[in-house]
Design a protein around this motif. Sequence first.
Motif, PDB file in Angstrom:
ATOM      1  N   LYS A   1       0.799  -1.247  -0.125  1.00 49.14           N
ATOM      2  CA  LYS A   1      -0.091   0.387  -0.046  1.00 49.14           C
ATOM      3  C   LYS A   1       0.907   1.277   0.168  1.00 49.14           C
ATOM      4  N   GLN A   2       1.560   1.175   0.821  1.00 43.48           N
ATOM      5  CA  GLN A   2       2.535   2.185   0.402  1.00 43.48           C
ATOM      6  C   GLN A   2       3.664   2.611  -0.748  1.00 43.48           C
ATOM      7  N   ALA A   3       4.060   1.584  -0.890  1.00 47.09           N
ATOM      8  CA  ALA A   3       4.350   1.347  -2.514  1.00 47.09           C
ATOM      9  C   ALA A   3       3.891   2.063  -3.374  1.00 47.09           C
ATOM     10  N   TRP A   4       2.543   1.754  -3.555  1.00 45.62           N
ATOM     11  CA  TRP A   4       1.626   1.781  -4.701  1.00 45.62           C
ATOM     12  C   TRP A   4       1.292   3.158  -4.250  1.00 45.62           C
ATOM     13  N   GLN A   5       1.205   3.943  -3.128  1.00 40.74           N
ATOM     14  CA  GLN A   5       0.939   5.259  -2.608  1.00 40.74           C
ATOM     15  C   GLN A   5       2.070   6.484  -3.859  1.00 40.74           C
ATOM     16  N   THR A   6       3.875   5.832  -3.029  1.00 37.82           N
ATOM     17  CA  THR A   6       4.260   6.656  -3.583  1.00 37.82           C
ATOM     18  C   THR A   6       4.472   6.625  -5.072  1.00 37.82           C
ATOM     19  N   GLN A   7       3.722   5.885  -5.747  1.00 33.00           N
ATOM     20  CA  GLN A   7       3.110   5.878  -7.643  1.00 33.00           C
ATOM     21  C   GLN A   7       4.163   5.410  -8.641  1.00 33.00           C
ATOM     22  N   ASN A   8       5.659   4.728  -8.013  1.00 34.42           N
ATOM     23  CA  ASN A   8       6.730   4.297  -8.358  1.00 34.42           C
ATOM     24  C   ASN A   8       5.866   2.231  -8.711  1.00 34.42           C
ATOM     25  N   ASN A   9       6.938   2.413  -9.914  1.00 38.04           N
ATOM     26  CA  ASN A   9       5.578   0.642 -10.270  1.00 38.04           C
ATOM     27  C   ASN A   9       6.663  -0.084 -10.106  1.00 38.04           C
ATOM     28  N   THR A  10       7.985   0.348  -9.664  1.00 41.00           N
ATOM     29  CA  THR A  10       9.120  -1.091  -9.445  1.00 41.00           C
ATOM     30  C   THR A  10       8.694  -1.583  -7.938  1.00 41.00           C
ATOM     31  N   ASP A  11       8.935  -0.106  -6.864  1.00 45.63           N
ATOM     32  CA  ASP A  11       8.252  -0.098  -5.457  1.00 45.63           C
ATOM     33  C   ASP A  11       7.496  -1.035  -4.748  1.00 45.63           C
ATOM     34  N   PHE A  12       6.407  -1.215  -6.372  1.00 43.62           N
ATOM     35  CA  PHE A  12       5.149  -1.409  -6.040  1.00 43.62           C
ATOM     36  C   PHE A  12       5.340  -3.078  -6.083  1.00 43.62           C
ATOM     37  N   LEU A  13       5.946  -2.944  -7.447  1.00 47.99           N
ATOM     38  CA  LEU A  13       6.021  -4.640  -8.001  1.00 47.99           C
ATOM     39  C   LEU A  13       6.875  -5.621  -6.804  1.00 47.99           C
ATOM     40  N   LEU A  14       8.108  -4.977  -6.073  1.00 44.55           N
ATOM     41  CA  LEU A  14       9.194  -5.824  -5.387  1.00 44.55           C
ATOM     42  C   LEU A  14       8.668  -5.661  -3.746  1.00 44.55           C
ATOM     43  N   ALA A  15       7.189  -4.976  -3.620  1.00 48.68           N
ATOM     44  CA  ALA A  15       7.169  -4.757  -2.609  1.00 48.68           C
ATOM     45  C   ALA A  15       6.553  -6.216  -2.552  1.00 48.68           C
ATOM     46  N   ALA A  16       4.660  -5.849  -3.630  1.00 50.81           N
ATOM     47  CA  ALA A  16       3.106  -6.549  -3.754  1.00 50.81           C
ATOM     48  C   ALA A  16       4.705  -8.590  -3.639  1.00 50.81           C
ATOM     49  N   ILE A  17       5.242  -8.827  -4.510  1.00 51.03           N
ATOM     50  CA  ILE A  17       6.218  -9.839  -5.008  1.00 51.03           C
ATOM     51  C   ILE A  17       7.144 -10.754  -3.530  1.00 51.03           C
ATOM     52  N   GLN A  18       7.481  -9.379  -2.626  1.00 43.68           N
ATOM     53  CA  GLN A  18       7.514 -10.029  -1.574  1.00 43.68           C
ATOM     54  C   GLN A  18       6.449 -10.147  -0.547  1.00 43.68           C
ATOM     55  N   ALA A  19       5.316  -9.217  -0.633  1.00 44.81           N
ATOM     56  CA  ALA A  19       4.131  -9.724   0.009  1.00 44.81           C
ATOM     57  C   ALA A  19       2.859 -11.160  -0.405  1.00 44.81           C
ATOM     58  N   LEU A  20       3.082 -11.295  -1.274  1.00 45.94           N
ATOM     59  CA  LEU A  20       2.799 -12.699  -2.361  1.00 45.94           C
ATOM     60  C   LEU A  20       3.814 -13.721  -1.951  1.00 45.94           C
ATOM     61  N   ASP A  21       4.886 -13.708  -1.906  1.00 46.81           N
ATOM     62  CA  ASP A  21       5.987 -15.164  -1.237  1.00 46.81           C
ATOM     63  C   ASP A  21       5.200 -15.295  -0.189  1.00 46.81           C
ATOM     64  N   ALA A  22       5.151 -14.081   0.722  1.00 49.17           N
ATOM     65  CA  ALA A  22       4.755 -14.768   2.167  1.00 49.17           C
ATOM     66  C   ALA A  22       3.793 -15.075   2.051  1.00 49.17           C
ATOM     67  N   SER A  23       2.625 -14.896   1.782  1.00 52.60           N
ATOM     68  CA  SER A  23       1.575 -15.040   1.322  1.00 52.60           C
ATOM     69  C   SER A  23       1.425 -16.747   1.205  1.00 52.60           C
ATOM     70  N   LEU A  24       1.711 -17.035  -0.131  1.00 47.02           N
ATOM     71  CA  LEU A  24       1.999 -17.670  -0.775  1.00 47.02           C
ATOM     72  C   LEU A  24       2.167 -19.291   0.217  1.00 47.02           C
ATOM     73  N   SER A  25       3.531 -18.969   1.165  1.00 46.22           N
ATOM     74  CA  SER A  25       3.780 -20.258   2.374  1.00 46.22           C
ATOM     75  C   SER A  25       2.878 -20.842   2.815  1.00 46.22           C
ATOM     76  N   GLY A  26       1.743 -19.871   2.621  1.00 50.31           N
ATOM     77  CA  GLY A  26       0.412 -20.654   3.502  1.00 50.31           C
ATOM     78  C   GLY A  26      -0.716 -20.242   3.397  1.00 50.31           C
ATOM     79  N   VAL A  27      -2.016 -19.801   3.476  1.00 52.40           N
ATOM     80  CA  VAL A  27      -2.666 -19.476   2.625  1.00 52.40           C
ATOM     81  C   VAL A  27      -2.978 -18.236   2.519  1.00 52.40           C
ATOM     82  N   PRO A  28      -2.686 -18.011   1.421  1.00 48.47           N
ATOM     83  CA  PRO A  28      -3.439 -16.807   0.804  1.00 48.47           C
ATOM     84  C   PRO A  28      -4.983 -16.091   0.710  1.00 48.47           C
TER      85      PRO A  28
END
Length: 690
Positions: free
Chosen positions: A41-68
Amino acid sequence: MTTYAIEEVQRLNGSLLELQREHLCSVSHLTTLENTTLTPKQAWQTQNNTDFLLAAIQALDASLSGVPRMDDIRTYLTWYATFNNSTTDDNTLDWLFVTKCTLAVYGHTISSILHSTLPISESLTYWDNIQGNVWYEAYYGIQTAPGRLYSLVMNTRQALLDTSITSDVTTSSIKNVLTSSDHILGSLFPMALRDANKNRIKQRQHSFSRYHGHPGKSLARVFRKLYSAPLPLALIRDEIQQKRIALRTFRTQQASILGLLIKMAPDFGSVLDNRNVSNDGFLVQTDQQSQLVSLHYVARGTTQCVKALSSCLLGNNSDASAAANRMDISPSPSSSSSSVASSVINIQETRDAIEQSIQNFSMISIPPHQVAKDLKQVIDQQPKLYDLQVWKQDYGPPTRWTRYWVPGLVIVFGGKMTLDYLFERKDNIMTWTKEGIQTVREFFVHWLWEPTLGVLDTIRFKDRRIGLSSKEGLKSDLQSLERMVTQFARDHYHLSDDQIIRLASQVRDGDVSVVLRAYENEIKNPLRNAIRGDLIQTLLIQIQKTKVDVDIAMQALDKLLKSNELNFAFLAVAPSMLLTWATFSWIKNMYQKRGGNRVRQIGQPLKDTLRRIERLFTLDTNKTELSCESQGVLLCELLLLRNYAQYLPTRNSVRELFLEDIRDLEAVRLDKQQKKETIIRMHHSWRFLI
């Protein structure tokens, strides 16, 4: 998520890690990011595509280890859509983000379909146990009798109201309503005259009606002819049969959809191992080129998976999923078989269409934003295929109230009678209880505790009460005999001191021949010698000799008793301890038998499920891999095995090893022959499957 879905998503996500690491290492400007701990959410608010993708990928990696959570995936895709017009130097992060979102939706969909088939399988097991058993079928009729009568009353009331509205109420119209076989059977047994089954029954009824004027009689004879049973039991059997066919048809449709999704799962592993090697085996590509080749396969697999999800869940190209959504399941045998065949053909056509459309895939023609848009549409417009309340009312087992009202009444009335009996004999029961407690207490105190203390005292020589004579008593008796004999010899034979000493030694050895010779002479004239002679004295000396002999024998017996005193102590406590040990062993065996009975009870469903799996492999026409329908049915049966495995004991890793065999059967990398060998190994390894 089910265990299989989580493991499959983690496997697919793990195959992306190499591409993800290489991209992060190859792009140098990513290392200059000021803040890498931003939330999506913070990366999306900065309107930086790269920051958002990195943050989202990191969050998805954490969620895919359990139940997203699907809400999080929907939010990420919504935020990602706002960057649609933005441009980036490299779209690798875009494809990684879309792929991980696709894996989350894919795992959630697989898990949802598997969970929807589990109650279906349990319902099929319930009806299979009832069908064919006359007593169970009759008991099912008793269970559902109140609901059927209530339905008949309400339908009759509604029919009379409809008759009064449409025409004048006459005695004949009321009689026609009340005596209509279709009305009565349709109210008591609503599935008897439903859909295609109604046509099947009507065809049989028409042939009987030629010879019988009353339609109700002909309809009754139709059911009697079909099931060779009385009419109520025949109708119950027909209802159970229709429910079984409907459930199997619906499970087959769900399994076909599940199999298609399994077949269309993205596969990223095979291309990452050979990316730097040409057909001749030489390294001809640079790192950037090899990364692009890998990214192409990742994008292609993601697009293929999204197309499969759209086709199955949105019903664009799959009649099977649409039929499952509408719950349009025909209960007749003929129509059900054709429906199954039609759904399999549609599923196969859908698979062929997806594979054909993906052959000429290009990342230029299909950008990641378009795939993300399609994926979000899948999440937003996903139909409620897994709302099982619809079929539970018609095809599932009866409700708990329906199943347990008969035992409830038995418990209520039987419990009342039992309580009345107990209150009438309350005093006797209290007396018996007190006497039982007192008996058990006395047994433990007097037959266990005290004898055990006696054994301990015997071991420690603390209590030496066992004895028949004492050494001092024997010594005094022997000395008295010695004095009596020596005095008798002095008085009658005038022996010297040396002879007296020798005679005393003989007496100590048990020789009293001096007295016996005198007794032999005295006995010749017993009356005279008893008055004037020594007959009485010799008799008394012999009595003393007998007393000494008895003391010697008692002393020997006493020695024998003392040498076996510990044996006697153990012998005294052994019966009570043996009885106590037997009682506690029986209680222990009863407790352990519960676990054994639970394993034996669960063993039969396990064997039945494995039999269906073996039959699935045998009947499947493909030689190397299972068809979509067979693959889906296999996963449904393996989910049942996983649930049954929860009742297996954990000791000796029985449950863990059995789950390992299940994972081998779930593995996509194993072919049909390897899975057949796994089933054979399970039969050889587990005693409860023999």
